[in-house]
Write a protein that holds these residues in place. Structure first.
Motif, PDB file in Angstrom:
ATOM      1  N   LEU A  20      36.591  28.430  37.697  1.00 35.91           N
ATOM      2  CA  LEU A  20      37.841  29.021  36.896  1.00 35.91           C
ATOM      3  C   LEU A  20      37.042  30.207  36.054  1.00 35.91           C
ATOM      4  CD1 LEU A  20      40.549  29.526  35.083  1.00 35.91           C
ATOM      5  CD2 LEU A  20      39.679  27.638  33.719  1.00 35.91           C
ATOM      6  N   ARG A  21      37.475  31.472  35.959  1.00 32.10           N
ATOM      7  CA  ARG A  21      36.889  32.276  35.264  1.00 32.10           C
ATOM      8  C   ARG A  21      37.978  33.232  34.485  1.00 32.10           C
ATOM      9  NH1 ARG A  21      34.794  36.733  39.771  1.00 32.10           N
ATOM     10  NH2 ARG A  21      36.671  37.998  40.290  1.00 32.10           N
ATOM     11  N   ARG A  22      37.386  33.880  33.340  1.00 37.02           N
ATOM     12  CA  ARG A  22      38.525  34.791  32.644  1.00 37.02           C
ATOM     13  C   ARG A  22      37.506  36.125  32.366  1.00 37.02           C
ATOM     14  NH1 ARG A  22      39.126  32.349  26.827  1.00 37.02           N
ATOM     15  NH2 ARG A  22      36.874  32.607  26.792  1.00 37.02           N
ATOM     16  N   ARG A  23      38.388  36.950  32.538  1.00 35.89           N
ATOM     17  CA  ARG A  23      37.704  38.385  32.581  1.00 35.89           C
ATOM     18  C   ARG A  23      38.829  39.194  31.552  1.00 35.89           C
ATOM     19  NH1 ARG A  23      40.493  42.099  35.690  1.00 35.89           N
ATOM     20  NH2 ARG A  23      41.642  41.189  37.279  1.00 35.89           N
ATOM     21  N   ARG A  24      38.305  40.487  30.975  1.00 37.06           N
ATOM     22  CA  ARG A  24      39.250  41.367  30.427  1.00 37.06           C
ATOM     23  C   ARG A  24      39.705  42.384  31.195  1.00 37.06           C
ATOM     24  NH1 ARG A  24      36.104  41.995  26.270  1.00 37.06           N
ATOM     25  NH2 ARG A  24      35.460  44.074  26.664  1.00 37.06           N
ATOM     26  N   ASP A  25      40.894  42.663  31.299  1.00 34.74           N
ATOM     27  CA  ASP A  25      41.656  43.576  32.186  1.00 34.74           C
ATOM     28  C   ASP A  25      41.325  44.886  31.422  1.00 34.74           C
ATOM     29  OD1 ASP A  25      43.388  45.738  33.010  1.00 34.74           O
ATOM     30  OD2 ASP A  25      44.275  44.091  33.996  1.00 34.74           O
ATOM     31  N   PRO A  26      40.578  45.789  32.013  1.00 31.95           N
ATOM     32  CA  PRO A  26      40.054  47.102  31.218  1.00 31.95           C
ATOM     33  C   PRO A  26      40.931  48.059  30.748  1.00 31.95           C
ATOM     34  CG  PRO A  26      39.518  47.369  33.574  1.00 31.95           C
ATOM     35  CD  PRO A  26      39.964  45.896  33.557  1.00 31.95           C
ATOM     36  N   SER A  27      42.362  48.150  31.766  1.00 28.64           N
ATOM     37  CA  SER A  27      43.504  48.760  31.540  1.00 28.64           C
ATOM     38  C   SER A  27      44.423  48.235  30.470  1.00 28.64           C
ATOM     39  CB  SER A  27      44.429  49.044  32.729  1.00 28.64           C
ATOM     40  OG  SER A  27      44.877  47.851  33.008  1.00 28.64           O
ATOM     41  N   SER A  28      44.716  46.982  30.456  1.00 28.95           N
ATOM     42  CA  SER A  28      45.604  46.407  29.226  1.00 28.95           C
ATOM     43  C   SER A  28      44.792  45.924  28.233  1.00 28.95           C
ATOM     44  CB  SER A  28      46.498  45.357  29.873  1.00 28.95           C
ATOM     45  OG  SER A  28      45.701  44.298  30.484  1.00 28.95           O
ATOM     46  N   GLY A  29      43.522  45.287  28.329  1.00 29.71           N
ATOM     47  CA  GLY A  29      42.773  44.737  27.182  1.00 29.71           C
ATOM     48  C   GLY A  29      43.143  43.010  27.204  1.00 29.71           C
ATOM     49  N   ASP A  30      44.295  42.595  28.055  1.00 30.74           N
ATOM     50  CA  ASP A  30      44.631  41.459  28.092  1.00 30.74           C
ATOM     51  C   ASP A  30      43.450  40.547  29.019  1.00 30.74           C
ATOM     52  OD1 ASP A  30      46.839  42.061  26.738  1.00 30.74           O
ATOM     53  OD2 ASP A  30      47.905  42.299  28.735  1.00 30.74           O
ATOM     54  N   ASP A  31      43.576  39.202  28.489  1.00 31.55           N
ATOM     55  CA  ASP A  31      42.595  38.286  29.269  1.00 31.55           C
ATOM     56  C   ASP A  31      43.340  37.989  30.628  1.00 31.55           C
ATOM     57  OD1 ASP A  31      40.698  38.253  27.611  1.00 31.55           O
ATOM     58  OD2 ASP A  31      41.519  36.269  26.515  1.00 31.55           O
ATOM     59  N   VAL A  32      42.427  37.818  31.654  1.00 30.66           N
ATOM     60  CA  VAL A  32      43.057  37.559  33.037  1.00 30.66           C
ATOM     61  C   VAL A  32      42.492  36.241  33.533  1.00 30.66           C
ATOM     62  CG1 VAL A  32      43.386  38.109  35.415  1.00 30.66           C
ATOM     63  CG2 VAL A  32      43.704  39.955  33.639  1.00 30.66           C
ATOM     64  N   TYR A  33      43.161  35.213  33.992  1.00 32.03           N
ATOM     65  CA  TYR A  33      42.414  33.902  34.556  1.00 32.03           C
ATOM     66  C   TYR A  33      42.630  33.975  36.126  1.00 32.03           C
ATOM     67  CZ  TYR A  33      42.374  32.499  29.480  1.00 32.03           C
ATOM     68  OH  TYR A  33      42.278  32.263  28.283  1.00 32.03           O
ATOM     69  N   GLU A  34      41.430  33.547  36.341  1.00 32.40           N
ATOM     70  CA  GLU A  34      41.507  33.512  38.153  1.00 32.40           C
ATOM     71  C   GLU A  34      40.603  32.178  38.490  1.00 32.40           C
ATOM     72  OE1 GLU A  34      40.833  38.536  38.670  1.00 32.40           O
ATOM     73  OE2 GLU A  34      39.114  37.162  38.335  1.00 32.40           O
ATOM     74  N   VAL A  35      41.096  31.867  39.744  1.00 27.12           N
ATOM     75  CA  VAL A  35      40.585  30.616  40.206  1.00 27.12           C
ATOM     76  C   VAL A  35      40.145  31.194  41.736  1.00 27.12           C
ATOM     77  CG1 VAL A  35      41.255  28.164  40.956  1.00 27.12           C
ATOM     78  CG2 VAL A  35      42.110  29.212  38.931  1.00 27.12           C
TER      79      VAL A  35
END
Length: 245
Positions: A20-35
């Protein structure tokens, strides 16, 4: 605000390493969670329309005033959350084969985890959905062969692209018939797929259930540009089903 990329958890499992990882979307600044499972992406919080539509389309045909629902596959919890947003739902059992995924929710590592774990209507169950259907014991360990008004499934990429060979039997006539026996009369089975509609699979569903339809769910894809689509199959044991999303 988080760092640009953070691995929140990683564990070896019987079907491969899951992370499970979390990254910041560079365009929106939102946190994105990925599995990810091994090197393969399983899900992302960027793309939740299909998971939400699975709940919406699966529950829409039901006229019963109080619904008991089972979900196969917890993931990031968007299908389960959409089920609980339906005020008629009185109980929800969510079955997932990986204790690690359930643990993410109970520890609050994913955005919907705390809400799902604290909802009295919702119970997270570790189990092999496919084996539970195949063996005839049902999807609720506390009540053998319990019947549900709706069973929603989002585990494999599609009926033809499964995560494990043992899953394939569910998508054959005998497997679907075993699943249908866990539904109340007039109940609904709905399935998420990442592939386009499969006419042969719709025909098979129609042989087992009373009605079957495939719904295309389109959504914007900011990573690739343009739009992407999932398929939601809906099969009912009784009343006719809607033909549009």
């Amino acid at each position: 605000m988080t760092t640009r990329f953070e691995e929140l958890d990683w564990k070896p499992t019987p079907i491969g390493d899951i992370s499970l990882r979390r990254r910041r979307d560079p365009s929106s600044g939102d946190d994105v969670y990925e599995v990810k499972l091994g090197d393969e992406f399983l899900m992302s919080s960027l793309f939740t329309e299909g998971e939400i539509a699975l709940a919406r389309l699966g529950l829409a045909p039901l006229a019963h005033p109080e619904l008991d629902v089972a979900v196969g596959g917890l993931g990031l919890g968007y299908t389960a959350r959409a089920v609980l947003d339906e005020p008629r739902v009185r109980s929800l059992v969510v079955v997932d084969a990986l204790a690690e995924v359930i643990d993410w929710h109970r520890r609050g590592l994913v955005p919907l985890g705390a809400a799902l774990s604290s909802d009295d209507r919702c119970r997270l169950v570790r189990g092999d959905f496919f084996a539970m259907v195949r063996d005839g014991h049902g999807l609720d360990p506390q009540a053998e062969a319990r019947l549900f008004h709706a069973i929603l499934l989002d585990v494999d990429h599609s009926p033809r692209h499964v995560l494990h060979p043992s899953h394939a039997a569910l998508y054959q006539q005998a497997g679907l018939s075993a699943l249908a026996r866990l539904l109340h009369p007039g109940g609904v089975f709905a399935l998420w797929s990442n592939d386009p509609p499969d006419d042969d699979f719709v025909s098979l569903l129609a042989q087992v259930f009373h009605e079957a339809a495939a719904h295309v769910v389109e959504f914007p894809n900011p990573l690739q540009g343009g739009a992407s689509a999932n398929t939601v199959y809906v099969a009912g044991t009784g009343e006719a089903l809607p033909t549009g999303v």
